[in-house]
Design a protein around this motif. Sequence first.
Motif, PDB file in Angstrom:
ATOM      1  N   GLU A 127       0.829  -1.248  -0.074  1.00  0.00           N
ATOM      2  CA  GLU A 127       0.029  -0.169  -0.205  1.00  0.00           C
ATOM      3  C   GLU A 127       0.991   1.121   0.024  1.00  0.00           C
ATOM      4  OE1 GLU A 127      -3.053   2.557  -0.250  1.00  0.00           O
ATOM      5  OE2 GLU A 127      -2.964   0.383  -0.650  1.00  0.00           O
ATOM      6  N   TYR A 128       1.956   1.145   0.540  1.00  0.00           N
ATOM      7  CA  TYR A 128       2.723   2.164   0.744  1.00  0.00           C
ATOM      8  C   TYR A 128       3.295   2.690  -0.800  1.00  0.00           C
ATOM      9  CZ  TYR A 128       7.290   4.850   1.109  1.00  0.00           C
ATOM     10  OH  TYR A 128       8.431   5.714   1.049  1.00  0.00           O
ATOM     11  N   ARG A 163       2.046   1.864  -3.448  1.00  0.00           N
ATOM     12  CA  ARG A 163       0.852   2.469  -4.292  1.00  0.00           C
ATOM     13  C   ARG A 163       0.493   3.964  -3.958  1.00  0.00           C
ATOM     14  NH1 ARG A 163      -3.879   0.716  -6.723  1.00  0.00           N
ATOM     15  NH2 ARG A 163      -5.591   2.032  -6.500  1.00  0.00           N
ATOM     16  N   GLN A 164       0.810   4.244  -2.738  1.00  0.00           N
ATOM     17  CA  GLN A 164       0.515   5.558  -2.378  1.00  0.00           C
ATOM     18  C   GLN A 164       1.610   6.553  -2.746  1.00  0.00           C
ATOM     19  OE1 GLN A 164       0.218   5.906   2.061  1.00  0.00           O
ATOM     20  NE2 GLN A 164      -1.762   4.741   1.953  1.00  0.00           N
ATOM     21  N   GLN A 198       0.827   6.974  -6.568  1.00  0.00           N
ATOM     22  CA  GLN A 198      -0.149   8.149  -6.828  1.00  0.00           C
ATOM     23  C   GLN A 198      -0.007   9.545  -6.629  1.00  0.00           C
ATOM     24  OE1 GLN A 198      -3.607   7.022  -7.806  1.00  0.00           O
ATOM     25  NE2 GLN A 198      -2.047   5.171  -8.274  1.00  0.00           N
ATOM     26  N   ARG A 199       1.173   9.661  -5.585  1.00  0.00           N
ATOM     27  CA  ARG A 199       1.600  11.188  -5.290  1.00  0.00           C
ATOM     28  C   ARG A 199       2.210  11.677  -6.465  1.00  0.00           C
ATOM     29  NH1 ARG A 199       4.230  10.859   0.548  1.00  0.00           N
ATOM     30  NH2 ARG A 199       4.592  13.198  -0.220  1.00  0.00           N
ATOM     31  N   GLU A 206      10.163   8.803  -2.586  1.00  0.00           N
ATOM     32  CA  GLU A 206       9.768   9.742  -1.513  1.00  0.00           C
ATOM     33  C   GLU A 206      10.987  10.523  -1.139  1.00  0.00           C
ATOM     34  OE1 GLU A 206       6.949   9.755   2.564  1.00  0.00           O
ATOM     35  OE2 GLU A 206       8.467   8.175   2.185  1.00  0.00           O
TER      36      GLU A 206
END
Length: 298
Positions: A30-31, A33-34, A37-38, A286
Amino acid sequence: AQTQQPPSPQLVAVDGNGTLLGADGSSISEYTRQIVQRVQALGVPVVLVTGRPFAKAKPTLELAGMQNYVVTENGARAVRISDGKSMFEQWIDGPEAAKPVIAIKEQLPGRCFFAQITSDGGLIESKHPWRCAEAEEATRSASERYFVKAVPDITDALVEGRKCAKSYVTVPESHNFAATMVELRSAVGPAWEVRQVKQLVPGMSNTCEVQSVSVNKADGLAGLCKEINIPLESVWAFGDDSNDIRMLTEMGWGVRMANHQPALAGVGDDVTALSNEDDGFAHYLEAKLLHDALVVAR
């Protein structure tokens, strides 16, 4: 060690197995995927660059939330995800694709079975272990999805004329597959790359891909970038294996994974701090892209 600053990215390209995906060849956290998306929310496409055909890549695209483009079949095709339109294609003619198949069959008579990625759904030999009655249901089902047409002898079908990408050769009775791959490389010569694969269909073993050096992920990615007017120097590329080398060296910023294969030692401009199992791709984005605000408004 990193000695220069990366360029502002207009596109992020990422390999699948060993890079974006977990060790099982299918999971995405999920990380991750996030983070994808960002990055996409900034107007930067995140593009999967994979050896898989479009049909097999779709679950990964959905899991990752990728919305723009995908480069498939190891660079043979670039596809717009929204409508499946081909943005770029470069295939091998069937008679040319038949050459390594013929050479391998002469080297290993009666010991090998072939499947072939083609532009029209794929071919597999009808006596292939993935199609036999003894094959596990998951194996047979996957092979039917990715290689639609069964043929008695793949060589004949290729010579008839097909648009082809890579071949897969399985040698079920090999007791030393590393040695068998040496035989295969000797048979096909330097115009073809031979690489073991383990996650094409469930339950597979003793299988490698045979790929023309003229069809490469870097070429497919470059073809896509030309179509959507993104300069290669503004592309970040991530990978872990030998078929990612050109992509990591020819794009503007190449990043090898911490878990990369030995062939990638020193390749590219940087290396992730973490492996694919620990979301190394997403953590890098990130830290280096989102945190450092490297994206310039377009």
